[in-house]
Scaffold this active site. Structure first.
Site, PDB file in Angstrom:
ATOM      1  N   GLY A   1       3.362   6.886  -5.159  1.00 54.65           N
ATOM      2  CA  GLY A   1       4.373   6.699  -4.405  1.00 54.65           C
ATOM      3  C   GLY A   1       5.773   6.379  -5.443  1.00 54.65           C
ATOM      4  O   GLY A   1       7.018   6.801  -4.696  1.00 54.65           O
ATOM      5  N   THR A   2       5.527   6.186  -6.351  1.00 60.01           N
ATOM      6  CA  THR A   2       6.765   5.714  -7.262  1.00 60.01           C
ATOM      7  C   THR A   2       7.381   7.067  -7.658  1.00 60.01           C
ATOM      8  O   THR A   2       8.594   7.349  -7.840  1.00 60.01           O
ATOM      9  CB  THR A   2       6.401   4.945  -8.581  1.00 60.01           C
ATOM     10  OG1 THR A   2       5.931   3.626  -7.772  1.00 60.01           O
ATOM     11  CG2 THR A   2       7.537   4.831  -9.293  1.00 60.01           C
TER      12      THR A   2
ATOM     13  N   THR B   1       0.738  -1.211   0.045  1.00 59.36           N
ATOM     14  CA  THR B   1       0.029   0.011  -0.174  1.00 59.36           C
ATOM     15  C   THR B   1       0.867   1.339  -0.054  1.00 59.36           C
ATOM     16  O   THR B   1       1.954   1.290   0.525  1.00 59.36           O
ATOM     17  CB  THR B   1      -0.950   0.194   1.173  1.00 59.36           C
ATOM     18  OG1 THR B   1      -1.607  -1.169   1.329  1.00 59.36           O
ATOM     19  CG2 THR B   1      -1.907   1.030   1.216  1.00 59.36           C
ATOM     20  N   THR B   2       0.302   2.330  -0.527  1.00 60.37           N
ATOM     21  CA  THR B   2       1.141   3.349  -0.637  1.00 60.37           C
ATOM     22  C   THR B   2       0.281   4.497  -0.207  1.00 60.37           C
ATOM     23  O   THR B   2      -0.806   4.434   0.178  1.00 60.37           O
ATOM     24  CB  THR B   2       1.638   3.997  -2.362  1.00 60.37           C
ATOM     25  OG1 THR B   2       0.328   4.195  -3.072  1.00 60.37           O
ATOM     26  CG2 THR B   2       2.477   2.877  -2.837  1.00 60.37           C
TER      27      THR B   2
ATOM     28  N   LYS C   1      -6.519   5.313  -9.162  1.00 58.61           N
ATOM     29  CA  LYS C   1      -5.396   5.744  -8.334  1.00 58.61           C
ATOM     30  C   LYS C   1      -5.580   7.039  -7.708  1.00 58.61           C
ATOM     31  O   LYS C   1      -5.957   8.039  -8.123  1.00 58.61           O
ATOM     32  CB  LYS C   1      -4.402   5.713  -9.169  1.00 58.61           C
ATOM     33  CG  LYS C   1      -3.241   5.909  -8.214  1.00 58.61           C
ATOM     34  CD  LYS C   1      -1.686   5.382  -8.733  1.00 58.61           C
ATOM     35  CE  LYS C   1      -0.619   5.586  -7.850  1.00 58.61           C
ATOM     36  NZ  LYS C   1      -0.661   4.319  -6.795  1.00 58.61           N
TER      37      LYS C   1
ATOM     38  N   HIS D   1      -1.123   6.935 -14.268  1.00 58.94           N
ATOM     39  CA  HIS D   1      -1.740   6.006 -13.744  1.00 58.94           C
ATOM     40  C   HIS D   1      -3.169   5.984 -14.243  1.00 58.94           C
ATOM     41  O   HIS D   1      -3.638   6.585 -14.795  1.00 58.94           O
ATOM     42  CB  HIS D   1      -1.594   5.776 -12.436  1.00 58.94           C
ATOM     43  CG  HIS D   1      -0.141   5.419 -11.792  1.00 58.94           C
ATOM     44  ND1 HIS D   1       0.778   6.553 -11.692  1.00 58.94           N
ATOM     45  CD2 HIS D   1       0.266   4.202 -11.416  1.00 58.94           C
ATOM     46  CE1 HIS D   1       1.897   5.998 -11.261  1.00 58.94           C
ATOM     47  NE2 HIS D   1       1.652   4.448 -11.120  1.00 58.94           N
ATOM     48  N   HIS D   2      -3.918   4.665 -13.837  1.00 63.22           N
ATOM     49  CA  HIS D   2      -5.294   4.779 -14.048  1.00 63.22           C
ATOM     50  C   HIS D   2      -6.209   5.730 -13.136  1.00 63.22           C
ATOM     51  O   HIS D   2      -5.750   6.180 -12.224  1.00 63.22           O
ATOM     52  CB  HIS D   2      -5.883   3.297 -13.829  1.00 63.22           C
ATOM     53  CG  HIS D   2      -5.356   2.749 -12.397  1.00 63.22           C
ATOM     54  ND1 HIS D   2      -6.047   3.185 -11.141  1.00 63.22           N
ATOM     55  CD2 HIS D   2      -4.473   2.153 -11.872  1.00 63.22           C
ATOM     56  CE1 HIS D   2      -5.520   2.648 -10.034  1.00 63.22           C
ATOM     57  NE2 HIS D   2      -4.510   1.939 -10.506  1.00 63.22           N
TER      58      HIS D   2
ATOM     59  N   SER E   1       7.286   1.737  -2.420  1.00 62.25           N
ATOM     60  CA  SER E   1       6.428   2.493  -3.270  1.00 62.25           C
ATOM     61  C   SER E   1       5.941   1.781  -4.373  1.00 62.25           C
ATOM     62  O   SER E   1       4.946   2.099  -5.158  1.00 62.25           O
ATOM     63  CB  SER E   1       7.065   3.875  -3.578  1.00 62.25           C
ATOM     64  OG  SER E   1       8.144   3.753  -4.477  1.00 62.25           O
TER      65      SER E   1
END
Length: 247
Positions: free
Chosen positions: A146-147, A77-78, A140, A136-137, A102
């Site tokens: 987080g990345t 989880t982030t 999110k 991202h989708h 992340s």
């Protein structure tokens, strides 16, 4: 290895699928908001490790129970990183093991290592501006991801004159700040790009995920690695150790 899952969304189901199809492991418990099984110390006694792909607000409470049960805790989880110090202290107090990331894709963590290397090379290159783009989708919730934050932190650590990172949607991003553009489009799994640009050229590195299997597989690898270990680790440390073993 007997695994317990916290969270039964896309990632939890992907971990379960990989365990059933490809690995000599077993999912013995699944804890989710829609399930009847309640997370407790007693409910974790029959597992060897716990993988969490739930929600950010639940991570600290989940960690407290998992550490009390004496099981390795893998956090996929982030969005909980403001509580990083608190969680690390709890892990040390309980002499437990936590592996967080992340992003649990091995490829992304190699990308992190590459970003570390490049940001170190460019640490005095003020003639190059730097920015991050991530996509991202639409479901999110955290932005930047987080990345994206992990990539940014490495750059900020090296380029000392940059004060902080800021979402590029804010027009007030200054020349001494690191802009991050966060796109939310369709069902994009995850795309990240770091761009260095001067008046004369551009240097960029990027990573694109094709599916979620890499994230789920990395979480299982982290659980395998964490058995019989004590400490608070990032998944990047796990990947680096694996690379050193290959060398």
């Amino acid at each position: 290895m007997k695994l317990a899952l916290i969270g039964y969304g896309k990632m939890g189901k992907m971990v379960e699928s990989l365990v059933k199809e490809n690995r000599a492991h077993e999912i013995v418990s699944v804890f989710s908001s829609s399930g009847s099984l309640k997370l407790s110390v007693e409910a974790l006694q029959n597992c060897d490790a716990v993988i969490d792909f739930s929600i950010p607000t639940a991570v600290l409470d989940n960690a407290k129970i998992v550490l009390e049960a004496g099981k390795p805790f893998i956090i996929g989880t982030t969005g909980w990183y403001e509580n990083m110090t608190k969680l690390e202290n709890s892990c040390k107090q309980k002499n437990g093991c936590i592996v967080y990331g992340s992003n649990f894709s091995t490829g992304v963590n190699l990308f992190f290592v590459l970003n570390d290397f490049l940001s170190n090379l460019m640490k005095t290159g003020k003639n190059y501006s730097v920015s991050i783009e991530e996509t991202h989708h639409t479901k999110k919730k955290d932005a930047p991801s987080g990345t994206g934050i992990t990539l940014a932190n490495s750059i900020l650590e090296k380029r000392k004159w940059l004060k902080n990172s800021k979402l590029n949607s804010d027009s007030s991003v200054g020349e001494n700040e690191l802009p991050i553009t966060s796109n939310r489009i369709g069902d994009v799994i995850g795309e990240h790009k770091v761009i260095y640009k001067s008046a004369h050229d551009e240097i960029s590195i990027s990573h694109s995920a094709f599916d979620r299997k890499g994230f789920a597989e990395g979480a299982i690898v982290a659980a395998e690695w964490a058995l019989n270990k004590k400490g608070f680790f990032s998944f990047r440390e796990v990947v680096k150790e694996m690379l050193n073993e290959i060398e």
